[in-house]
Motif scaffolding. Structure first.
Motif, mmCIF file in Angstrom:
data_model
loop_
_atom_site.group_PDB
_atom_site.id
_atom_site.type_symbol
_atom_site.label_atom_id
_atom_site.label_comp_id
_atom_site.label_asym_id
_atom_site.label_seq_id
_atom_site.Cartn_x
_atom_site.Cartn_y
_atom_site.Cartn_z
ATOM 1 N N GLU A 1 0.861 -1.181 0.000
ATOM 2 C CA GLU A 1 0.000 0.000 0.000
ATOM 3 C C GLU A 1 0.893 1.225 0.000
ATOM 4 O OE1 GLU A 1 -4.261 1.435 1.074
ATOM 5 O OE2 GLU A 1 -3.426 0.096 2.574
ATOM 6 N N HIS A 2 0.808 1.983 -1.099
ATOM 7 C CA HIS A 2 1.592 3.212 -1.241
ATOM 8 C C HIS A 2 0.669 4.388 -0.955
ATOM 9 C CE1 HIS A 2 4.693 0.755 -3.057
ATOM 10 N NE2 HIS A 2 3.881 0.385 -4.029
ATOM 11 N N PHE A 3 1.010 5.168 0.062
ATOM 12 C CA PHE A 3 0.241 6.372 0.331
ATOM 13 C C PHE A 3 0.801 7.499 -0.527
ATOM 14 C CE2 PHE A 3 -0.615 4.193 4.477
ATOM 15 C CZ PHE A 3 -1.977 4.057 4.270
ATOM 16 N N LEU A 4 -0.038 7.966 -1.441
ATOM 17 C CA LEU A 4 0.330 9.026 -2.374
ATOM 18 C C LEU A 4 -0.574 10.241 -2.121
ATOM 19 C CD1 LEU A 4 0.619 6.760 -5.537
ATOM 20 C CD2 LEU A 4 2.511 7.713 -4.193
ATOM 21 N N PRO A 5 -0.182 11.434 -2.553
ATOM 22 C CA PRO A 5 -0.969 12.638 -2.255
ATOM 23 C C PRO A 5 -2.435 12.571 -2.661
ATOM 24 C CG PRO A 5 1.195 13.254 -3.052
ATOM 25 C CD PRO A 5 1.106 11.765 -3.197
ATOM 26 N N ALA A 6 -2.760 11.896 -3.765
ATOM 27 C CA ALA A 6 -4.156 11.825 -4.216
ATOM 28 C C ALA A 6 -4.944 10.732 -3.507
ATOM 29 C CB ALA A 6 -4.216 11.605 -5.726
ATOM 30 N N GLY A 7 -4.237 9.822 -2.811
ATOM 31 C CA GLY A 7 -4.908 8.716 -2.135
ATOM 32 C C GLY A 7 -4.063 7.457 -2.227
ATOM 33 N N PRO A 8 -4.423 6.412 -1.513
ATOM 34 C CA PRO A 8 -3.617 5.183 -1.496
ATOM 35 C C PRO A 8 -3.662 4.423 -2.818
ATOM 36 C CG PRO A 8 -5.651 4.887 -0.256
ATOM 37 C CD PRO A 8 -5.582 6.333 -0.609
ATOM 38 N N PHE A 9 -2.558 3.793 -3.132
ATOM 39 C CA PHE A 9 -2.439 2.918 -4.294
ATOM 40 C C PHE A 9 -2.056 1.541 -3.765
ATOM 41 C CE2 PHE A 9 -0.119 0.739 -7.622
ATOM 42 C CZ PHE A 9 -0.815 1.042 -8.779
ATOM 43 N N ALA A 10 -2.992 0.602 -3.824
ATOM 44 C CA ALA A 10 -2.759 -0.730 -3.261
ATOM 45 C C ALA A 10 -2.520 -1.746 -4.361
ATOM 46 C CB ALA A 10 -3.956 -1.158 -2.410
ATOM 47 N N THR A 11 -1.506 -2.590 -4.158
ATOM 48 C CA THR A 11 -1.202 -3.705 -5.054
ATOM 49 C C THR A 11 -1.453 -4.991 -4.286
ATOM 50 O OG1 THR A 11 0.549 -2.377 -6.073
ATOM 51 C CG2 THR A 11 0.573 -4.728 -6.509
ATOM 52 N N SER B 1 -4.048 11.226 2.452
ATOM 53 C CA SER B 1 -4.320 11.676 1.083
ATOM 54 C C SER B 1 -4.046 13.170 0.937
ATOM 55 C CB SER B 1 -5.772 11.353 0.700
ATOM 56 O OG SER B 1 -5.998 9.970 0.713
ATOM 57 N N ASN B 2 -2.816 13.550 1.181
ATOM 58 C CA ASN B 2 -2.433 14.957 1.047
ATOM 59 C C ASN B 2 -0.914 15.042 0.970
ATOM 60 O OD1 ASN B 2 -1.209 15.574 3.834
ATOM 61 N ND2 ASN B 2 -3.187 14.658 4.362
ATOM 62 N N ASP B 3 -0.415 16.234 0.688
ATOM 63 C CA ASP B 3 1.037 16.436 0.587
ATOM 64 C C ASP B 3 1.476 17.568 1.505
ATOM 65 O OD1 ASP B 3 3.513 15.741 -0.370
ATOM 66 O OD2 ASP B 3 3.439 17.143 -2.062
ATOM 67 N N ILE B 4 0.834 17.667 2.660
ATOM 68 C CA ILE B 4 1.155 18.719 3.630
ATOM 69 C C ILE B 4 2.352 18.254 4.460
ATOM 70 C CG2 ILE B 4 0.261 20.069 5.567
ATOM 71 C CD1 ILE B 4 -2.575 19.511 4.410
ATOM 72 N N ALA B 5 3.445 19.007 4.377
ATOM 73 C CA ALA B 5 4.715 18.576 4.969
ATOM 74 C C ALA B 5 4.614 18.213 6.458
ATOM 75 C CB ALA B 5 5.778 19.641 4.750
ATOM 76 N N PRO B 6 4.005 19.050 7.332
ATOM 77 C CA PRO B 6 3.938 18.677 8.755
ATOM 78 C C PRO B 6 3.170 17.375 8.977
ATOM 79 C CG PRO B 6 3.442 21.009 8.482
ATOM 80 C CD PRO B 6 3.465 20.410 7.113
ATOM 81 N N LEU B 7 2.080 17.180 8.224
ATOM 82 C CA LEU B 7 1.315 15.936 8.366
ATOM 83 C C LEU B 7 2.119 14.740 7.889
ATOM 84 C CD1 LEU B 7 -2.384 16.749 7.365
ATOM 85 C CD2 LEU B 7 -1.484 16.122 9.606
ATOM 86 N N ARG B 8 2.873 14.933 6.795
ATOM 87 C CA ARG B 8 3.717 13.840 6.293
ATOM 88 C C ARG B 8 4.713 13.424 7.371
ATOM 89 N NH1 ARG B 8 4.498 12.541 0.976
ATOM 90 N NH2 ARG B 8 6.701 12.217 1.401
ATOM 91 N N ALA B 9 5.309 14.400 8.047
ATOM 92 C CA ALA B 9 6.301 14.094 9.082
ATOM 93 C C ALA B 9 5.658 13.331 10.240
ATOM 94 C CB ALA B 9 6.934 15.391 9.581
ATOM 95 N N VAL B 10 4.481 13.791 10.664
ATOM 96 C CA VAL B 10 3.797 13.153 11.798
ATOM 97 C C VAL B 10 3.412 11.716 11.464
ATOM 98 C CG1 VAL B 10 1.674 13.176 13.181
ATOM 99 C CG2 VAL B 10 2.957 15.290 12.823
ATOM 100 N N ARG B 11 2.820 11.515 10.283
ATOM 101 C CA ARG B 11 2.360 10.157 9.946
ATOM 102 C C ARG B 11 3.525 9.208 9.732
ATOM 103 N NH1 ARG B 11 0.015 12.614 4.359
ATOM 104 N NH2 ARG B 11 1.661 11.965 2.922
#
Length: 421
Positions: free
Chosen positions: A216-226, A374-384
């Motif tokens: 499961e790849h979390f990308l800015p537009a939403g998850p991409f699952a293989t 499902s976003n590209d907000i830098a502080p949220l990326r760091a937290v998650r």
């Protein structure tokens, strides 16, 4: 099923349980009830034309608890040869154009030695096996006819079908999907909103084997699952993808040029498994959250997507539906054994109390996860990413999450433990 049986069901105005919807949830509910209480008169009515289910080329993730239930219902042995075990799960968080996708979280795919936490199963195989078992048990199936209305009174419901037939039942189970008409007829309100996202689904062929690994790849537009699939009959390696995109972008991708789609697919899928290609026409479904405020009304119970439609980010939609089936069947069977009215509101309230909180919790969890990732907000990326890293370093917490994903967490109904009701 045989037209004779359909004709008999249409003339039989005395039923114990009528189930609206011949998807996995409706079929599993019918089989669960009839197997545990053969004396119950159970029938299914479905608005879809006969045979339409055979055109479904998708696959679904079946959690360990659901496969235990299917085994108890006598269908897993038929399904298992075509099922692909998920032996490993990895989670990454990156941008689409990033050359490297660091792995933040990994899960071992077993909840017990030799028992994977999930399998990927072709929808046709699952539906077909349940239909054949329903037929063996003598469950009537009326296809291509919708429920038009119903009236309560006299200790039951009179259900009027679109073809003019009328059926009398003590209990009506609405398993007719996220846009349930029966839910609306019963006056049950919902909490509902759209995400502005659509889920693109298709099957991908690739050169090298996946070895049972899901990603499961979390990308800015939403998850991409293989999700790994069993190789095709000719040995072709295959995976199923569930690709979340903004709705406008998803529509353009599935309706546009095939070459553009495959280029965008390759950018997200990568080349770790060699060259890839889509082997069927991609389709997209709008994503949202729908939660019924009540799961029951007098002589009516909601199950599956009629009760809850959630984001596929955790792959739990179908498994929640099977949990509904197991809980509802257990409540109804126990009530019938005690001589209680199976359609009485006090009986159905037991089902609602069992399932509503768990469902609400899962709905809120998937909603928060989708908004967080499902976003590209830098502080949220760091937290998650810190959060994923912490989970990766805590084996007991990982074990807890695997158990929840397998469907074996919380107050588990007997069927999901692989036990008879």
């Amino acid at each position: 099923m045989a037209s004779k049986r359909e004709s008999e069901a249409s003339q039989n105005t005395r039923l114990d349980v009528l189930i609206a919807g011949a998807g996995y949830v409706g079929l599993a509910a019918a089989v669960s009830l009839k197997q545990a209480r053969p004396a119950l008169r159970v029938a299914i009515v479905d608005a879809a034309p006969a045979g339409v289910w055979q055109k479904d080329g998708r696959a679904s993730a079946i959690a360990a608890a659901a496969s235990r239930m299917l085994d108890q219902l006598g269908v897993w042995a038929e399904i298992a040869p075509g099922a692909q075990a998920i032996t490993e799960m990895i989670v990454t968080d990156s941008r689409t154009a990033d050359p490297v996708r660091p792995v933040f979280l990994t899960f071992d795919g077993e909840i017990a030695p030799g028992e994977p936490f999930a399998h990927m199963v072709a929808n046709r195989d699952l539906n077909g096996a349940l239909r054949r078992q329903a037929d063996k048990l003598g469950i009537d199936l009326i296809e291509g006819v919708a429920v038009q209305s119903f009236d309560a009174g006299g200790g039951g419901l009179t259900v009027h079908l679109a073809d003019g037939a009328a059926l009398r039942a003590r209990l009506l189970v609405a398993a007719d999907g996220v846009n349930s008409k029966l839910r609306d007829m019963a006056g049950i309100k919902t909490v509902k909103w759209e995400y502005g996202q659509s889920g693109i689904v298709c099957t991908v062929a690739h050169e090298r084997p996946h070895n049972g690994r899901a990603e499961e790849h979390f990308l800015p537009a939403g998850p991409f699952a293989t999700l790994p699939l069993k190789p095709d009959k000719d040995g072709t390696n295959r995976s199923s993808i569930v690709w979340t995109e903004r709705t406008d972008d998803a529509r353009k991708l599935v309706e546009g040029d095939d070459l553009v789609f495959e280029m965008e697919l390759e950018q997200r899928f990568g080349l770790k498994l060699g060259e890839i290609r889509a082997v069927d026409k991609p389709r997209a479904w709008p994503l949202g959250l729908t939660l019924a405020r009540d799961f029951v009304a007098p002589r009516i119970a909601l199950a599956g997507d009629a009760a809850h439609g959630i984001h596929p980010i955790a792959g739990q939609g179908l498994n929640l539906g099977f949990k509904d089936v197991a809980a509802l069947a257990e409540v109804i069977v126990e009530a019938d054994r005690l001589g209680q009215d199976i359609g009485a509101l006090d009986v159905l309230e037991r089902y609602q109390q069992w399932r509503r909180f768990d469902t609400m919790q899962m709905g809120v969890t998937t909603d928060v996860l989708n908004r967080l990732f499902s976003n590209d907000i830098a502080p949220l990326r760091a937290v998650r990413d810190i959060g994923l890293g912490i989970v990766e370093r805590m084996p007991r917490l990982k074990e807890f999450f695997i158990r929840q994903a397998s469907g074996l967490g919380g107050d588990t109904p007997r069927l999901l433990k692989g036990e008879a009701i």
